[in-house]
Enzyme design. Sequence first.
Site, mmCIF file in Angstrom:
data_model
loop_
_atom_site.group_PDB
_atom_site.id
_atom_site.type_symbol
_atom_site.label_atom_id
_atom_site.label_comp_id
_atom_site.label_asym_id
_atom_site.label_seq_id
_atom_site.Cartn_x
_atom_site.Cartn_y
_atom_site.Cartn_z
ATOM 1 N N GLU A 144 32.148 9.430 48.741
ATOM 2 C CA GLU A 144 32.700 8.467 49.589
ATOM 3 C C GLU A 144 34.061 8.239 49.160
ATOM 4 O OE1 GLU A 144 29.993 8.092 48.069
ATOM 5 O OE2 GLU A 144 28.357 8.077 49.434
ATOM 6 N N HIS A 213 21.201 -1.419 47.944
ATOM 7 C CA HIS A 213 21.204 -0.938 49.504
ATOM 8 C C HIS A 213 20.987 -2.457 50.203
ATOM 9 C CE1 HIS A 213 20.098 2.844 47.530
ATOM 10 N NE2 HIS A 213 20.682 3.453 48.731
#
Lengths: 408, 385
Positions: A144, A213
């Site tokens: 990322e 998450h």
Amino acid sequence: MAAIFQGVGAAAALSSSPSNSFDSKKFVFSPCRSFSVRKGASFAVVRSDGRVNLNPKGRRAQQLISNAVATKSDNAAASSSSKPGHELLLFEALQEGLEEEMERDPRVCVMGEDVGHYGGSYKVTKGLAKKFGDLRVLDTPIAENSFTGMGIGAAMTGLRPVVEGMNMGFLLLAFNQISNNCGMLHYTSGGQFTIPIVIRGPGGVGRQLGAEHSQRLESYFQSIPGIQMVACSTPYNAKGLMKAAIRSENPVIFFEHVLLYNLKERIPDEDYICNLEEAEMVRPGEHVTILTYSRMRYHVMQAAKTLVNKGYDPEVIDIRSLKPFDLYTIGNSVKKTHRVLIVEECMRTGGIGASLIAAITENFNDYLDAPIMCLSSQDVPTPYAGTLEEVTVVQPAQIVTAVEQLCQ
Amino acid sequence: MALSHLAASASRSSSLLKPLSSALSLRRSISGDNSPLTVETSVPFTSHQCEAPSRSVETNPKELLTFFRDMALMRRMEIAADSLYKAKLIRGFCHLYDGQEAVAVGMEAAITKKDCIITAYRDHCTFVSRGGTLLEVFAELMGRQAGCSKGKGGSMHFYKKDSNFYGGHGIVGAQVPLGCGLAFAQKYSKDETVTFALYGDGAANQGQLFEALNISALWDLPAILVCENNHYGMGTAEWRAAKSPAYYKRGDYVPGLKVDGMDALAVKQACKFAKEHALKNGPIILEMDTYRYHGHSMSDPGSTYRTRDEISGVRQERDPIERIRKLILSHDLATEKELKDVEKEVRKEESPMPEPSELFTNVYAKGLGVESFGADRKEVRATLP
């Protein structure tokens, strides 16, 4: 704008494809009446008089707007075939917005994990790779920090990348790129470079996804000078905001929510965009201003039904623009109602609500009859266990109690 | 499992596995049998910047049977988790390890509980091999208090401090720097123990991995980075994500070893070798060539990016449990029937947890607030006099 919310059956029937990585059946915008869903029924419509109409397959019944968000009493007596626009789910609206912008401007490209051949883990980029090719829809490795940085670098030269974080939480790995490069380069270069990048992804608390998450990154990013943040909540504003974000010369962080991807709505056929800095008046009212965004909008609307029954008249505003705040709409509302309740999914410490309280107090203190109330998630890592997770997030019952307290 | 292949393959097994010395010619009870047995691994090791260990692995019938039992247990556990997920008793994310059991089992056989293991989110079987009980696994998966993380972590957050199992991590690649940190602490306290930091082929492209590796090599830390290469990072095949899929070589200046991850004995040999190496010479990378039968997680069918033929092909030819089964049978260590009995026993243990309402209490109570959530004050209020 008329909106129709379908029940569980519709969501189940329509999103049955296996690559939908989120369990579509589990998001329920539960109307005040429960209705039984037949397996295989296309959808059920709760009429405004309370009768439940189970549709046989293939035939569209009268579409009555049964939700509490209608701003005008739009009695759609006409059958749906003569209604303008088309119906779709929120992720499809995002996909449409992306596709239209990619067609319109060849500089728009998409990069992210599993966005290309796999079609996107929430299907937002489905079909785009086949249509636009591998150079415009790029499957990145799991890196990322690097690919966000690369997106920003490409944006510096004029390309308009749309970077997807498979889950917003993963973008924490790219925080330096987003903060220092994405946000600051326009300023530090004296205006030479603009960064027309869109960084998007699903975030928020889902159904038992675990602590890492279920992050709400809007609270971490809000301090970064130079970026804009928007949060979509309906298919209509999802498509509109997506298009506006891509066309904007500023870097925009586009917050979607894991549980909202299967919302269904009828949206116009024609090209439209939503103003990036504008808040949305969901339900005008007189007694109290409720400011909210993203998924909490639906909890608020659920609470609003109960509140209306109890005699309150809440004004519900979906702030949409998380940075900068639309103080014009908010201010006008505060002037009218004199009471503010903020309902958000961020944590209490340092969340969007905290900033909003500061902004409203500084600007509109004279109009307030009571201290601003803010309902946020608990300051804890989101637990896995279902009941604990429920308690972590604001529930409609708490909203009702808060309004009652506020309006004493 | 390919039970039907057993009869056919038993006759072929002798050609597949060439035992260098067969200590038994007669069947005997193997429950306590420690007599040494040497078996060759399926393929030789490939090495980078070091000498590969020998292909002959020392083992004994007891160990082989333990391998069989443990792997069968893990396999059944994952399959049970699959059905529980589909029945919506397990929610959120669930990443299954079936096909990769040999890595967990082989690694455990080579080390002690004082050595540390840290892995990513595909952690159910690693947790079990470190001593976790099935109760803890299923309770955690279902969000119950009896779970190893008291129901607060979920599938991706299994930990076991007393046997040095450090999890259980959701963010791809983030566990590798943590693992190198564990190794640093081990070196600091002069424990003579090592850390195995496991990650996948998808995580191998994370920058933080190389940063941690560089520091570990600089400081000579006893860190063993183990790449469980199942050839797919979520939905992307390894060749589409990595310019060089030779993960054991990507340490460059750090030695590496490529191991057949479907062969528990090869894994054991490699881990033993790696432990000796790491204690003397610093970090080493192991690449375990393995395969997962399920998709990346329960929401991924696993068939959009690979063919079913590929999956069944691997299952037929390289399944780790089958390999051990053939080994056991070829050495006459147990009868077919005995092995089937073990499997049946395992199946019974695995029958899905009933809904134990006594396990499930609403943990949220005001007094427990700080403890249950462990992080912060629930509210901050100041009253001025």
